[in-house]
Design an enzyme around this catalytic site. Structure first.
Site, PDB file in Angstrom:
ATOM      1  N   GLU A   1       0.940  -1.177   0.033  1.00 54.89           N
ATOM      2  CA  GLU A   1      -0.013  -0.004  -0.021  1.00 54.89           C
ATOM      3  C   GLU A   1       0.864   1.215  -0.056  1.00 54.89           C
ATOM      4  O   GLU A   1       0.570   2.373  -0.449  1.00 54.89           O
ATOM      5  CB  GLU A   1      -0.853   0.124   1.248  1.00 54.89           C
TER       6      GLU A   1
ATOM      7  N   HIS B   1       6.547 -27.165   2.043  1.00 57.18           N
ATOM      8  CA  HIS B   1       5.878 -28.388   1.625  1.00 57.18           C
ATOM      9  C   HIS B   1       4.403 -27.660   0.865  1.00 57.18           C
ATOM     10  O   HIS B   1       3.564 -28.427   0.587  1.00 57.18           O
ATOM     11  CB  HIS B   1       5.144 -29.117   2.847  1.00 57.18           C
TER      12      HIS B   1
ATOM     13  N   LYS C   1     -13.343   1.731  -3.384  1.00 50.77           N
ATOM     14  CA  LYS C   1     -14.702   2.195  -2.259  1.00 50.77           C
ATOM     15  C   LYS C   1     -15.680   2.930  -3.080  1.00 50.77           C
ATOM     16  O   LYS C   1     -16.911   2.666  -3.106  1.00 50.77           O
ATOM     17  CB  LYS C   1     -14.107   3.016  -1.329  1.00 50.77           C
TER      18      LYS C   1
HETATM   19  O1  LIG Z   1      -8.699   3.010  10.043  1.00 54.14           O
HETATM   20  P1  LIG Z   1      -9.567   2.890   8.697  1.00 54.14           P
HETATM   21  O2  LIG Z   1     -10.015   4.486   8.312  1.00 54.14           O
HETATM   22  O3  LIG Z   1     -10.997   2.520   8.976  1.00 54.14           O
HETATM   23  O4  LIG Z   1      -8.911   2.669   7.201  1.00 54.14           O
HETATM   24  C1  LIG Z   1      -8.912   1.225   7.218  1.00 54.14           C
HETATM   25  C2  LIG Z   1      -8.060   1.038   6.017  1.00 54.14           C
HETATM   26  O5  LIG Z   1      -8.876   1.546   5.023  1.00 54.14           O
HETATM   27  C3  LIG Z   1      -8.227   1.886   3.774  1.00 54.14           C
HETATM   28  O6  LIG Z   1      -7.921   0.337   3.148  1.00 54.14           O
HETATM   29  C4  LIG Z   1      -6.816   2.347   3.846  1.00 54.14           C
HETATM   30  O7  LIG Z   1      -6.209   2.125   2.379  1.00 54.14           O
HETATM   31  C5  LIG Z   1      -6.171   1.570   4.851  1.00 54.14           C
HETATM   32  O8  LIG Z   1      -4.594   2.182   4.788  1.00 54.14           O
HETATM   33  C6  LIG Z   1      -6.725   1.714   5.951  1.00 54.14           C
HETATM   34  O9  LIG Z   1      -5.756   1.075   7.061  1.00 54.14           O
END
Ligand SMILES: O=P(O)(O)OC[C@H]1O[C@H](O)[C@H](O)[C@@H](O)[C@@H]1O
Length: 617
Positions: A396, A425, A530
Site C-alpha cells: 500500500e 511443503h 470504495k
Molecule cells: O482505519 P480506517 O480509516 O477504517 O481505514 C482502514 C483501511 O482503509 C483503507 O483500506 C486504507 O487504504 C488503509 O490504509 C486503512 O488502514
C-alpha cells in the site's frame, strides 16, 4: 552495433576495456564483474551499447539490468563467508542481525546508489522534523514520534502522544485488574476488535506473535463485512459476549466494512439484552463519525488516532497498543524496541543502517521497478502474520501509479509468504526451480523454546534444530540456484524484537520510496475501489425498486433482464444487474411491496413468474 571491429572484441585489448568502460560509465570493478571469461565479449559489448543508449535516454535503471545479466552470484565458499562477515549488520542491544550476503549487489551498484541513499536519509530527517512528507494529502508523517515523542515537531503533538499512551496504559490496567468491570460487575474476559486494513493487520500480527497462552483477555477480530464471518465470531463468544470489550478501530471513522461490523455487533448485543455502550471502545480520529457516535452514545472509552499516522503505520499508536496491553503484552517494550531500531536507522553510513541495507537490496533485487516479488518466510509459527502485515505496509506504500514528479511508474513490490518450514511443503518447489520472479526474506528466530524447555527427540537433535536446518537448507538450496535472499535474525520473539521488526520495515519502506521517488504515505487506489462499491450498492437499490414495483402489480408484471436494465436507466450495466439479481436470489431476498400494495414475496418466487432462465436459479 558499434563500429568497432569484431577482432577488438575477441582479443580484448586495453582499448576495448577503456571503450566499454567509457560508453556506459561503469567503474573498473563493475567492468571486472561484467567482464566474465565465460561470457562472449561480443555479448558483453552489445549489452554495454544498449546500456549506453538507454543511459543517454536517462533510463538509469538499465545499468542495474546490465550488471545483473552479467553478474553471477558469488559461489566460492571462502568469498561468500567473507561477504557474509563484511556485510553482516548487528544491533547488539536488540540482538538483531541482518544478513544481505546472499543478494548479489556489486560495488558499482553501491557506488551509484550512494547519492540516492544520502538523499533518502535527508528526506527522513525532514520527515521526522515534521515536513509535509505526504504531499498528496498535505500531511506530516509522524509514526516515528509515537515511540520517541521528544522528536515531535511541537509540544502539543508531544503531549498528545504521551497523554494517549498514559491513557491506554491506565485503561488497560483498570480493565485487567477488574477495576473497570463489565455491566454485570465481573471482569472482562474477551476483546472483540472491529476494524480492517491497518486497523486490524497490526493488532492481528502482534496478537499472534506475542499474546501469552492465557492472556487476561483473549482477542478475536471482525475484519470484514462478511456476515458469516461476523456470525462465526459472535457465535464463538456465546455467553461471553457479556464480558467482551468491543474495540472499534477506524482512523477515518467511516470505513463501510467496519461500520457494518459495528452495526452487526450492536444487533447481537441487543438480541442478548446487553447495552453495547457499556462495553464499547472507539479508537478513531477526533470528531470522526465513529468518534461522535461513541461520544453521543456514551461508550466506555474513546482513544484518538492522529491524521499524521497512517493506518499501515499505526501499530505503535492506540490502534496497536490498546489491544496488546489488554492481552498482557508489554507495550512499553514494544515501543522501546521500535525506538532503538529507529535510532539505528538514523545513521547516514549505509552499511550501518539496516533499513537502508534492506531498501538497497530491494532495489537491486527488483531493479527498482518491482520486477521480483518479496517472499517473506519467518521460520517461527508466532510470526505467521508478519507477511500479511508487510503486504499492507509494503504494497500500500509502494504500489503507486505516479511518482512525485507525476511520471507514470506503476511502482511496487509484491509480498507473500506464510511461515517455514511449512511453506517448504507448499510452494518452495517453484521458488527453487520454477520461474525466477522473487527474492526471499527469511526471518530467523534463534531461541526455539524458553530456557529449560528444550528436549532432544533424537540423540543430540531437537525439534528446533530441524527448523533451523530447514531454514538454512532452504536458503542454501535457493542460493545455489541463483535465488537471492535476505535473512533477518532475532534472538527470540519478544515485544522488543517485534517492535524493532516493525520499525525496521517501516523505515525501509520510507527509504525505498525515496529511492524510487514516490509518496509512500497515501493510498489513492483504495478510494477508487470504495467508490466503485458504492456505485454497485446504488444500482442494487434501483434494481430492487424496479422489482418491487413490478412484483406487487396485479397481476404480477414479469420483467426480462433487458426490461429491468431499461427501467433502471442502466442498459450498459446489464451484467452487473444480472449479478445483483443472482446474489439476491441466492439469498432469497424478500421484495418489499411499495406502500404495502401487496404481500411481500421472495425474489425467487417473483423471478419464477418471470420465466427467468436457469442463470438465476
Ligand atoms: O482505519 P480506517 O480509516 O477504517 O481505514 C482502514 C483501511 O482503509 C483503507 O483500506 C486504507 O487504504 C488503509 O490504509 C486503512 O488502514
Amino acid at each position: 552495433m558499434a563500429s568497432s571491429s569484431l577482432s577488438s572484441i575477441y582479443s580484448p585489448s586495453s582499448s576495448f576495456k577503456s571503450e566499454v568502460k567509457s560508453i556506459h560509465r561503469i567503474t573498473s570493478s563493475q567492468l571486472g564483474s561484467i567482464y566474465l571469461p565465460n561470457k562472449s565479449r561480443f555479448h558483453v559489448y552489445a549489452v554495454a551499447r544498449e546500456v549506453s543508449a538507454s543511459l543517454s535516454a536517462g533510463n538509469n535503471d538499465v545499468v542495474h539490468k546490465l550488471k545483473k545479466e552479467n553478474v553471477g552470484l558469488e559461489k566460492n565458499p571462502n568469498a561468500l563467508w567473507k561477504r557474509y562477515v563484511d556485510w553482516l549488520y548487528q544491533h547488539k542491544e536488540l540482538g538483531l542481525y541482518l544478513d544481505i550476503s546472499r543478494v548479489g549487489f556489486t560495488d558499482g551498484f553501491l557506488e551509484e546508489m550512494e547519492p540516492r541513499l544520502q538523499k533518502a536519509f535527508k528526506d527522513m530527517v525532514d520527515l521526522e522534523k515534521g515536513a509535509i512528507a505526504n504531499p498528496d494529502e498535505g500531511r506530516m508523517v509522524g509514526h516515528y514520534w509515537l515511540r520517541s515523542p521528544h522528536l515531535a515537531p511541537n509540544s502539543f503533538l508531544r503531549l498528545q502522544i504521551e497523554n494517549t499512551l498514559e491513557a491506554v496504559c491506565q485503561f488497560a490496567n483498570d480493565v485487567v485488574s477488574g477495576k473497570i468491570k463489565t455491566p454485570s460487575g465481573g471482569r472482562f474476559t474477551q476483546i472483540l476488535s472491529v476494524g480492517i486494513g491497518g486497523s486490524a493487520l497490526g493488532p492481528q500480527f502482534v496478537a499472534e506473535a506475542l499474546a501469552p497462552d492465557n492472556p487476561p483477555l483473549k482477542i478475536r477480530f471482525i475484519d470484514n463485512t462478511d456476515p458469516a464471518g461476523i456470525d462465526h465470531q459472535i457465535a464463538q463468544l456465546g455467553p461471553e459476549l457479556a464480558s467482551t470489550l468491543v474495540i472499534v478501530i477506524s482512523k477515518s471513522g467511516g470505513t463501510p466494512e467496519t461500520r457494518n461490523g459495528l452495526l452487526e455487533v450492536q444487533k447481537a448485543f441487543r438480541e442478548a439484552g446487553l447495552i453495547f455502550a457499556k462495553q464499547g471502545v472507539a479508537i478513531t480520529q477526533e470528531n470522526s463519525l465513529l468518534d461522535n457516535t461513541a461520544r453521543i452514545e456514551g461508550w466506555l472509552a474513546r482513544f484518538p488516532m492522529f491524521d499524521w499516522v497512517g493506518g499501515r503505520t499505526s501499530e505503535m499508536s492506540a490502534v496497536g497498543l490498546l489491544p496488546a496491553a489488554l492481552q498482557g503484552i508489554d507495550i512499553r517494550e514494544m515501543l522501546a524496541g521500535a525506538a532503538l531500531m529507529d535510532e539505528a536507522n538514523r545513521t547516514t553510513v549505509v552499511r550501518d543502517n539496516p533499513a537502508a541495507l534492506l531498501a538497497l537490496c530491494w532495489y537491486w533485487a527488483t531493479d527498482g521497478v518491482g520486477s521480483k516479488d518479496m517472499v517473506v518466510l519467518p521460520y517461527k509459527d508466532s510470526l505467521l502474520l508478519f507477511s500479511r502485515y508487510l503486504q499492507q505496509l509494503v504494497m500500500e506504500s509502494l504500489g503507486k501509479e505516479f511518482d512525485l514528479d507525476g511520471n507514470r511508474v506503476n511502482q511496487g513490490i509484491s509480498v507473500y509468504g506464510n511461515k517455514g518450514s511449512t511453506d517448504q511443503h507448499a510452494y518452495i518447489q517453484q521458488l527453487r526451480e520454477g520461474v525466477h520472479n522473487f527474492f526471499a526474506t527469511f526471518i530467523e528466530v534463534l531461541r526455539d523454546r524458553p530456557p529449560g524447555h528444550d528436549w532432544e527427540l533424537e540423540p543430540g537433535v531437537t525439534c528446533g534444530d530441524y527448523l533451523f536446518g530447514m531454514l538454512q537448507g532452504t536458503r542454501s538450496a535457493l542460493y545455489s540456484n541463483d535465488r537471492e535472499s535476505i535473512t533477518v535474525t532475532v534472538q527470540e520473539v519478544t515485544p522488543r524484537s517485534v517492535g524493532a521488526l516493525v520499525a525496521l520495515y517501516e523505515r525501509a519502506v520510507g527509504i525505498y520510496a525515496s529511492l524510487v521517488n514516490i509518496n509512500a504515505y497515501h493510498q489513492p487506489g483504495v478510494e477508487a475501489g470504495k467508490k466503485a462499491a458504492g456505485e454497485v450498492l446504488a444500482l442494487q437499490k434501483r434494481v430492487l425498486q424496479v422489482l418491487n414495483e413490478a412484483s406487487c402489480k396485479q397481476p404480477v408484471e414479469p420483467l426480462t433482464l433487458d426490461e429491468i436494465a431499461e427501467r433502471c436507466h442502466c442498459e450498459d450495466d446489464i451484467e452487473m444487474i444480472y449479478k445483483i439479481i443472482a446474489h439476491m436470489a441466492a439469498n432469497d431476498r424478500a421484495l418489499i411491496a411499495e406502500g404495502n400494495c401487496g404481500t411481500p414475496q421472495s425474489i425467487r418466487v417473483y423471478l419464477g413468474e418471470c420465466n427467468v432462465d436457469e442463470l438465476y436459479a
